[in-house]
Scaffold this motif. Structure first.
Motif, mmCIF file in Angstrom:
data_model
loop_
_atom_site.group_PDB
_atom_site.id
_atom_site.type_symbol
_atom_site.label_atom_id
_atom_site.label_comp_id
_atom_site.label_asym_id
_atom_site.label_seq_id
_atom_site.Cartn_x
_atom_site.Cartn_y
_atom_site.Cartn_z
ATOM 1 N N PRO A 114 0.829 -1.207 0.000
ATOM 2 C CA PRO A 114 0.000 0.000 0.000
ATOM 3 C C PRO A 114 0.866 1.261 0.000
ATOM 4 O O PRO A 114 1.821 1.363 0.780
ATOM 5 C CB PRO A 114 -0.805 -0.111 1.299
ATOM 6 N N VAL A 115 0.546 2.197 -0.894
ATOM 7 C CA VAL A 115 1.317 3.429 -1.030
ATOM 8 C C VAL A 115 0.494 4.645 -0.593
ATOM 9 O O VAL A 115 0.985 5.507 0.124
ATOM 10 C CB VAL A 115 1.819 3.609 -2.484
ATOM 11 N N ILE A 116 -0.768 4.722 -1.044
ATOM 12 C CA ILE A 116 -1.655 5.841 -0.712
ATOM 13 C C ILE A 116 -3.044 5.297 -0.402
ATOM 14 O O ILE A 116 -3.534 4.410 -1.097
ATOM 15 C CB ILE A 116 -1.757 6.847 -1.887
ATOM 16 N N ARG A 117 -3.660 5.826 0.658
ATOM 17 C CA ARG A 117 -5.068 5.523 0.938
ATOM 18 C C ARG A 117 -5.857 6.715 0.409
ATOM 19 O O ARG A 117 -5.498 7.864 0.637
ATOM 20 C CB ARG A 117 -5.286 5.335 2.439
ATOM 21 N N TRP A 118 -6.959 6.423 -0.314
ATOM 22 C CA TRP A 118 -7.727 7.507 -0.930
ATOM 23 C C TRP A 118 -9.187 7.132 -1.030
ATOM 24 O O TRP A 118 -9.559 5.977 -0.801
ATOM 25 C CB TRP A 118 -7.145 7.849 -2.298
ATOM 26 N N SER A 119 -9.988 8.113 -1.357
ATOM 27 C CA SER A 119 -11.421 7.902 -1.482
ATOM 28 C C SER A 119 -11.882 8.313 -2.879
ATOM 29 O O SER A 119 -12.012 9.512 -3.158
ATOM 30 C CB SER A 119 -12.173 8.722 -0.432
ATOM 31 N N PRO A 120 -12.133 7.333 -3.770
ATOM 32 C CA PRO A 120 -12.652 7.668 -5.096
ATOM 33 C C PRO A 120 -13.973 8.444 -5.004
ATOM 34 O O PRO A 120 -14.229 9.328 -5.818
ATOM 35 C CB PRO A 120 -12.862 6.311 -5.762
ATOM 36 N N GLY A 121 -14.792 8.131 -3.995
ATOM 37 C CA GLY A 121 -16.065 8.822 -3.819
ATOM 38 C C GLY A 121 -15.874 10.287 -3.491
ATOM 39 O O GLY A 121 -16.591 11.154 -4.008
ATOM 40 N N LEU A 122 -14.908 10.596 -2.628
ATOM 41 C CA LEU A 122 -14.623 11.981 -2.286
ATOM 42 C C LEU A 122 -14.107 12.726 -3.514
ATOM 43 O O LEU A 122 -14.499 13.868 -3.772
ATOM 44 C CB LEU A 122 -13.592 12.060 -1.156
ATOM 45 N N VAL A 123 -13.249 12.074 -4.284
ATOM 46 C CA VAL A 123 -12.731 12.683 -5.520
ATOM 47 C C VAL A 123 -13.896 13.025 -6.445
ATOM 48 O O VAL A 123 -14.000 14.148 -6.952
ATOM 49 C CB VAL A 123 -11.715 11.740 -6.212
ATOM 50 N N ALA A 124 -14.807 12.071 -6.640
ATOM 51 C CA ALA A 124 -15.971 12.293 -7.510
ATOM 52 C C ALA A 124 -16.874 13.393 -6.953
ATOM 53 O O ALA A 124 -17.401 14.221 -7.706
ATOM 54 C CB ALA A 124 -16.746 10.993 -7.691
ATOM 55 N N ALA A 125 -17.049 13.418 -5.618
ATOM 56 C CA ALA A 125 -17.900 14.432 -4.986
ATOM 57 C C ALA A 125 -17.325 15.838 -5.172
ATOM 58 O O ALA A 125 -18.065 16.821 -5.145
ATOM 59 C CB ALA A 125 -18.071 14.120 -3.498
ATOM 60 N N GLN A 126 -16.008 15.916 -5.373
ATOM 61 C CA GLN A 126 -15.349 17.202 -5.609
ATOM 62 C C GLN A 126 -15.384 17.585 -7.089
ATOM 63 O O GLN A 126 -14.748 18.549 -7.516
ATOM 64 C CB GLN A 126 -13.896 17.150 -5.117
ATOM 65 N N GLY A 127 -16.069 16.772 -7.901
ATOM 66 C CA GLY A 127 -16.203 17.072 -9.317
ATOM 67 C C GLY A 127 -15.037 16.628 -10.176
ATOM 68 O O GLY A 127 -14.894 17.064 -11.319
ATOM 69 N N LYS A 128 -14.210 15.745 -9.625
ATOM 70 C CA LYS A 128 -13.046 15.256 -10.360
ATOM 71 C C LYS A 128 -13.287 13.806 -10.787
ATOM 72 O O LYS A 128 -13.820 13.011 -10.018
ATOM 73 C CB LYS A 128 -11.783 15.294 -9.486
ATOM 74 N N PRO A 129 -12.866 13.425 -11.995
ATOM 75 C CA PRO A 129 -12.976 12.018 -12.393
ATOM 76 C C PRO A 129 -12.082 11.157 -11.488
ATOM 77 O O PRO A 129 -10.946 11.526 -11.204
ATOM 78 C CB PRO A 129 -12.450 12.006 -13.830
ATOM 79 N N SER A 130 -12.608 10.022 -11.036
ATOM 80 C CA SER A 130 -11.847 9.162 -10.118
ATOM 81 C C SER A 130 -11.059 8.072 -10.841
ATOM 82 O O SER A 130 -10.495 7.189 -10.209
ATOM 83 C CB SER A 130 -12.778 8.539 -9.077
ATOM 84 N N VAL A 131 -10.987 8.139 -12.164
ATOM 85 C CA VAL A 131 -10.251 7.152 -12.951
ATOM 86 C C VAL A 131 -8.766 7.157 -12.556
ATOM 87 O O VAL A 131 -8.215 8.199 -12.185
ATOM 88 C CB VAL A 131 -10.421 7.418 -14.469
ATOM 89 N N VAL A 132 -8.139 5.969 -12.627
ATOM 90 C CA VAL A 132 -6.742 5.813 -12.234
ATOM 91 C C VAL A 132 -5.907 5.370 -13.441
ATOM 92 O O VAL A 132 -5.867 4.184 -13.775
ATOM 93 C CB VAL A 132 -6.600 4.778 -11.088
ATOM 94 N N PRO A 133 -5.236 6.313 -14.113
ATOM 95 C CA PRO A 133 -4.316 5.913 -15.177
ATOM 96 C C PRO A 133 -3.082 5.230 -14.581
ATOM 97 O O PRO A 133 -2.519 5.701 -13.587
ATOM 98 C CB PRO A 133 -3.921 7.237 -15.837
ATOM 99 N N VAL A 134 -2.685 4.108 -15.202
ATOM 100 C CA VAL A 134 -1.470 3.397 -14.818
ATOM 101 C C VAL A 134 -0.629 3.357 -16.087
ATOM 102 O O VAL A 134 -1.013 2.737 -17.078
ATOM 103 C CB VAL A 134 -1.779 1.977 -14.305
#
Length: 162
Positions: A114-134
Motif C-alpha cells: 500500500p502506497v496511498i489511501r484515498w477515497s474515489p467517492g470523495l474525488v468524484a464528490a469534488q467534481g473530479k474524475p476518479s479514474v486511475v491511469p497506470v
C-alpha cells in the motif's frame, strides 16, 4: 525480439474496470503523451470502490521515486522502467484532501505494498474524475502488451511491459 525474461508484469494498484487510456478525460493520458498503459475506473462495491476508502498499491517492485498525495512513480530494479499511478484527474487541485500517504518517497517497495489511501467517492464528490491511469512512462510503441480489459482486482495483472 525482446527477451521474455525482461518482461515486467504491471499489477492493478486499485480494483475497478480496466479500460483503454483513451477513456481518460485528460489528453496527457488519453493521447499517450506520457506513455502507454491502462485506466482503472473504480466502481462501487469493489474493495471500497466509490463508497469508501481504499489503498492504492505499488504496481511493481522497485524504488518509490516520486510520491505526491494524488500520484506516485515506482522505478523498476533495472532503473530503466518507471510506472506512474495517478489517482483521479485534476486531483492535484484537491491539495491532498482525501489522500493519506502510507509509504515514503525513496523507499524500496514490493509489488502490492500500500502506497496511498484515498477515497474515489470523495474525488468524484469534488467534481473530479476518479479514474486511475497506470502508465509505462516513456515506453516505446508496442512495448506494452496483454492489456487488461474489464473487471480487475487489486494486484491482478494490468499489462506486461517488454
Amino acid at each position: 525480439m525482446s527477451d521474455v525474461t525482461d518482461a515486467l508484469d504491471v499489477l492493478a494498484p486499485v480494483a475497478g474496470t480496466a479500460l483503454s487510456l483513451s477513456t481518460v478525460p485528460d489528453p496527457v493520458f488519453s493521447e499517450g503523451m506520457v506513455g502507454p498503459g491502462v485506466a482503472v475506473h473504480p466502481e462501487p462495491g469493489q474493495e471500497g470502490g466509490q463508497e469508501g476508502t481504499q489503498s492504492a498499491v505499488a504496481p511493481i517492485t522497485g524504488d518509490l521515486v516520486k510520491l505526491h498525495p494524488h500520484a506516485f512513480v515506482v522505478m523498476a530494479p533495472d532503473q530503466r522502467r518507471g510506472v506512474l499511478v495517478h489517482l483521479g484527474i485534476d486531483t492535484v487541485e484537491l491539495a491532498g484532501e482525501g489522500f493519506t500517504l502510507l509509504a515514503e518517497e525513496g523507499a524500496r517497495i514490493e509489488a502490492g505494498t500500500p502506497v496511498i489511501r484515498w477515497s474515489p467517492g470523495l474525488v468524484a464528490a469534488q467534481g473530479k474524475p476518479s479514474v486511475v491511469p497506470v502508465v509505462a512512462l516513456d515506453a516505446a510503441e508496442g512495448a506494452v502488451r496483454d492489456l487488461a480489459d474489464g473487471v480487475v482486482r487489486t494486484g491482478e495483472s494490468l499489462f506486461t511491459w517488454h
